[in-house]
Design a protein around this motif. Structure first.
Motif, mmCIF file in Angstrom:
data_model
loop_
_atom_site.group_PDB
_atom_site.id
_atom_site.type_symbol
_atom_site.label_atom_id
_atom_site.label_comp_id
_atom_site.label_asym_id
_atom_site.label_seq_id
_atom_site.Cartn_x
_atom_site.Cartn_y
_atom_site.Cartn_z
ATOM 1 N N VAL A 1 3.464 6.032 -2.920
ATOM 2 C CA VAL A 1 4.859 6.472 -3.212
ATOM 3 C C VAL A 1 4.796 6.542 -4.887
ATOM 4 N N ALA A 2 4.418 5.540 -5.424
ATOM 5 C CA ALA A 2 4.508 5.644 -6.930
ATOM 6 C C ALA A 2 3.635 6.511 -7.573
ATOM 7 N N SER A 3 2.225 6.909 -6.762
ATOM 8 C CA SER A 3 1.273 7.797 -7.363
ATOM 9 C C SER A 3 1.454 9.123 -6.867
ATOM 10 N N GLU B 1 12.017 8.910 -4.061
ATOM 11 C CA GLU B 1 12.239 7.554 -3.390
ATOM 12 C C GLU B 1 13.368 7.906 -2.257
ATOM 13 N N LEU B 2 13.255 6.920 -1.195
ATOM 14 C CA LEU B 2 14.269 7.095 -0.330
ATOM 15 C C LEU B 2 15.730 6.520 -0.570
ATOM 16 N N THR B 3 16.683 7.050 -0.134
ATOM 17 C CA THR B 3 17.982 6.366 -0.168
ATOM 18 C C THR B 3 18.304 5.270 0.479
ATOM 19 N N MET B 4 19.237 4.637 0.109
ATOM 20 C CA MET B 4 19.695 3.466 0.916
ATOM 21 C C MET B 4 20.024 3.993 2.432
ATOM 22 N N GLU B 5 20.621 4.906 2.481
ATOM 23 C CA GLU B 5 20.946 5.452 3.825
ATOM 24 C C GLU B 5 19.648 5.741 4.740
ATOM 25 N N GLU B 6 18.856 6.426 3.857
ATOM 26 C CA GLU B 6 17.339 6.632 4.502
ATOM 27 C C GLU B 6 16.629 5.510 5.142
ATOM 28 N N ILE B 7 16.653 4.477 4.270
ATOM 29 C CA ILE B 7 16.201 3.150 4.568
ATOM 30 C C ILE B 7 16.932 2.538 5.781
ATOM 31 N N ASN B 8 18.107 2.403 5.625
ATOM 32 C CA ASN B 8 18.979 1.758 6.904
ATOM 33 C C ASN B 8 18.550 2.811 8.094
ATOM 34 N N GLU C 1 0.848 -1.248 0.099
ATOM 35 C CA GLU C 1 -0.071 -0.037 0.044
ATOM 36 C C GLU C 1 0.713 1.179 0.049
ATOM 37 N N PHE C 2 1.865 1.430 0.763
ATOM 38 C CA PHE C 2 2.895 2.557 0.880
ATOM 39 C C PHE C 2 3.582 2.501 -0.573
ATOM 40 N N ARG C 3 4.007 1.378 -1.131
ATOM 41 C CA ARG C 3 4.742 1.538 -2.371
ATOM 42 C C ARG C 3 3.493 2.121 -3.702
ATOM 43 N N ARG C 4 2.367 1.863 -3.312
ATOM 44 C CA ARG C 4 1.452 2.559 -4.426
ATOM 45 C C ARG C 4 1.174 3.787 -4.190
#
Length: 98
Positions: A70-72, A77-84, A65-68
């Protein structure tokens, strides 16, 4: 405000499981039922879901649901650093709860 007693009939196994879950969350069954009743009256609906831990299905559903979303949207997009960093903060929060 006057207090009254209420009797609820339920399966004995369900009662035991409900009591154990309330203990895990850190509240009594009485408190959980009062929270529920107040919220239902206030919102005139079943307004919330209390879980000890989300199930894998819930986590995956929330992720997709979150990915949808973000796509719309115009959200970057989050960077790898932000994800980590998000993962690190989530793990830190889980450690505090133990």
């Amino acid at each position: 405000m006057a207090q009254v007693s209420m009797t609820v009939r339920m399966d004995s196994k369900l009662k035991q499981q409900f009591n154990e879950l309330c203990n895990e969350i850190g509240m009594s069954v009485n408190t959980a039922i009062n929270i529920f009743a107040n919220a239902v009256v206030k919102t005139r609906s079943i307004p919330f879901k209390i879980t000890a831990y989300p199930s894998e299905d819930t986590v995956l559903r929330d992720y997709y649901e979150f990915r949808r979303e973000v796509a719309s949207s115009d959200r970057p997009e989050l960077t790898m650093e932000e994800i980590n960093e998000e993962i690190r903060l989530a793990r830190q929060e889980m450690t505090k709860k133990k």
